[in-house]
Design an enzyme around this catalytic site. Sequence first.
Site, PDB file in Angstrom:
ATOM      1  N   TRP A  71       0.840  -1.208   0.000  1.00 42.30           N
ATOM      2  CA  TRP A  71       0.000   0.000   0.000  1.00 42.30           C
ATOM      3  C   TRP A  71       0.869   1.250   0.000  1.00 42.30           C
ATOM      4  O   TRP A  71       0.541   2.254  -0.611  1.00 42.30           O
ATOM      5  CB  TRP A  71      -0.906  -0.009   1.247  1.00 42.30           C
ATOM      6  CG  TRP A  71      -1.774   1.204   1.367  1.00 42.30           C
ATOM      7  CD1 TRP A  71      -3.016   1.392   0.834  1.00 42.30           C
ATOM      8  CD2 TRP A  71      -1.475   2.423   2.068  1.00 42.30           C
ATOM      9  NE1 TRP A  71      -3.500   2.637   1.156  1.00 42.30           N
ATOM     10  CE2 TRP A  71      -2.568   3.284   1.914  1.00 42.30           C
ATOM     11  CE3 TRP A  71      -0.378   2.874   2.814  1.00 42.30           C
ATOM     12  CZ2 TRP A  71      -2.613   4.557   2.474  1.00 42.30           C
ATOM     13  CZ3 TRP A  71      -0.408   4.144   3.369  1.00 42.30           C
ATOM     14  CH2 TRP A  71      -1.519   4.962   3.198  1.00 42.30           C
ATOM     15  N   HIS A  72       2.019   1.156   0.697  1.00 40.85           N
ATOM     16  CA  HIS A  72       2.866   2.349   0.807  1.00 40.85           C
ATOM     17  C   HIS A  72       3.559   2.701  -0.504  1.00 40.85           C
ATOM     18  O   HIS A  72       3.959   3.855  -0.693  1.00 40.85           O
ATOM     19  CB  HIS A  72       3.917   2.155   1.901  1.00 40.85           C
ATOM     20  CG  HIS A  72       3.351   2.334   3.268  1.00 40.85           C
ATOM     21  ND1 HIS A  72       2.719   1.312   3.937  1.00 40.85           N
ATOM     22  CD2 HIS A  72       3.288   3.413   4.088  1.00 40.85           C
ATOM     23  CE1 HIS A  72       2.313   1.764   5.109  1.00 40.85           C
ATOM     24  NE2 HIS A  72       2.621   3.027   5.231  1.00 40.85           N
ATOM     25  N   GLY A  73       3.721   1.748  -1.391  1.00 40.94           N
ATOM     26  CA  GLY A  73       4.361   2.104  -2.648  1.00 40.94           C
ATOM     27  C   GLY A  73       4.669   0.893  -3.487  1.00 40.94           C
ATOM     28  O   GLY A  73       4.777  -0.231  -2.980  1.00 40.94           O
TER      29      GLY A  73
END
Lengths: 474, 363
Positions: free
Chosen positions: A325-327
Amino acid sequence: MLFNSLTFLVFFAVVLFFHYSVSSWRLQKTILLIASYIFYAAWNPPFIALLWLSTLVDWFVAKALGTEEAPAKRRLLLAVSLIVNLGLLGFFKYGEFLLENFITLANFAGFQYAPATLDIILPVGISFYTFQTLSYTLDVYFKKTPRCDSFLDYALYVTFFPQLVAGPIVRSEDFLPQCREPKRANRDQFGWGLYFMTLGLFQKVVLADGLLSSSVDKVFGFTGDSIFMLDAWLGLLAFSGQIFFDFSGYSTCAIGTALCLGFILPDNFRSPYFSVGFSDFWRRWHMSLSSWLRDYLYIPLGGNRVGTVRSLFNLMFTMFLGGLWHGASWTFIAWGVLHGSYLVVEHLLRQSYSKLQWIKTRAGRFMLAGVTFFLVNIAWVFFRSGNFSTAWMMMGSLFDFSGAGDPLLSTLEIIEVTLVISVLLVSHWYLHEKRLEHVIQDMASWWVVTLWTGMVIGLTLMQGGANAFIYFQF
Amino acid sequence: MPSSTSSFKTYDLKRIYPKHHWVALALWTALFSSVLIGGWELYVRSLQYAPTLNDSKDLWASRRTVIDSEPKRTVLIGSSRMLFDLDMDVYEKETGDRPVQLSTVGTNPGLYLEDLANHPDYSGTVIVGVVPGLFFAPGGPPVTSPSEHLKRYQTWSPTQKFSHQVSMIIEKWFAFLNESDLTLTQLLLNLKLPNREKVHGPPELPPYFHEVDEERQGGMTEFAAKNTALQKRIQQIWIPLFTPPPPPKGQTQEQAKVEFGKFVEANLQKTKANVDRIMEKGGRVIFVRLPSTGKLREMENTFTPREHFWDRILKTTKAPGIHFEDYEALRGFDCPEWSHLNRQDATEFTKRLMPVLKELIRK
């Protein structure tokens, strides 16, 4: 639009003026909705279409779910929402990553494949508002909340500008009820909101950008073979502080801004660097995301009710997706998997160590908090390094006791990092079981004014280069 | 990620408002902050700081956008000498064309030239200020700074544009809003704490001695033009800045020289390609070497001799050039701190430069 910009100061003054100039609650909400669209469009106007699309799809899906009882049709409706929301997120956030990995795999298999680069621009805040709209549809699907009757309220829930681009991720059950009654901040709420905004800006502009970022950039931007151990650790600690102050600063600003408008947003951080264990850490770090993952991913997967092996897999899978989700990068996945492993090991050890009495003593808790902080920092190495070669270089430098490696940080940077991180850790220890509000309440008024003035002076002197918040890229 | 599935919420929506008289606290804070900021403003003014616009990326981007609507305008690119020494009023009076100032302090103008060469419609006159040490800088701030300026222009968002407009209003009122000298970061750097061996801090840059206006016409401050102590201090800062760095780690002096030679050749070819593209679109490029004096001039002659750099630029690109030492009228100007003309001399220099420049423009 950035909180730490002059545009926002003017924008917020205008919004406050209109918000408190009209008496009709419906009109007030309409003003907030329009302001929220302006806030978003000020970044990159065309991307507002994606926000509208996401809003409309989930509005109509939830509306249909409100009347439809046939399970197959309800599943189909949910699938529409998931495909549209996750499809948009997948294309904009993971399109290039998937293509790159596909090319690597194809080349590995002996197929020479070289498509044109996509050059996709990531729409700011897409991960946040996608999760927010999804949670609404999922809640209606699982009949946890009734569908919203007012499109205005629903659109404001998706778009409310204080938390639109970087959270906290708000649940519909928390926000929509607030839209039913007129909201006007009283003097104390308004003043406390302004204090929160100042505190958030101070964290971002002075601490994260002003005092820590240069050390982080030097250490993680190093292209040589090895960094002197002290410098590597200080650079890593500086990043721990930077990411906390940057993101917590945004959340604090968002909460303060909402308070000034009469709305309440949930906390997103609660002194995470004095967490005792990783379950505790995730109850204190990015709380709105961790509770989202827990409620909409971990529990639907079976949570811990499906046997030890399966529940540990669920934990690991949830953290894997949390990392993703963060990248769109393998280093973020590594970060998520590391945290998943920490949680799995903690879960396995819990039965043994919960019987140990010394763990419950102050010294034992300090020791566990120290171990937790140490391992959280190790995970940050992967989060911050843009690639694995930097991550391995950092790991090698952190544990290189030979005294080799290049010293990078100036004396001033060493002092800045040491001072800021010390204050951060002491404050998290002090606030571990307390709320900031209670601490401020117990303070003499002159102390509150002194701190507030200090923060204003710090912000004025730093002059802020209006740097974007780190979490905007997620 | 909390590992329990027991029913709990990791947050609650109840908010406590600390019991204080927040309106009074806010007013006291505003009062004390205003008094302290006012005192700081008076103090920096006593140090001869005056309100001036910051020469920011936003200001640069605002000038760069002019090219899109007026692609035939004359453009000035280069480093600080071009920013200080060419008087745009005089240029406009002589040619009827108001130039767009895109030079930036301490930078290699190559990326700006490339940007104009890549512009589909640009067909004006580009006057390129050449400081060989910067024109042939292979990396570091002389290269990163132009790329950051260009990036700001390319991604200039509505909110950044609006913030820039507000900034310009307040910067005209307060001297303490000087971004290059008076930020907390810079004030801490001024403590000049000694570093460990092998650790090098950022190079010392000159203190406040120039101003820019909304069109980025730069100029030396009156105080700097008169104060010899400040001039001497700046002169001492130029010496390390204009001294070539040691060879990169793992390279001998000779190897570094060979590598730099290759870089110079590649840079010349790249410059030629950009000049050719501008000329193909109907534009023209004129190189200008602006005055420097004193020990700095001697250093430039030593480290970047004319025949190896300036002459090669003209020979390779076949573009016209004006070297201040080649014209009687342009020689003999005094640069107070060895590198830039004061405002009066910049005006006079431009007046004397114009006949030569007009001659080249007419060709």
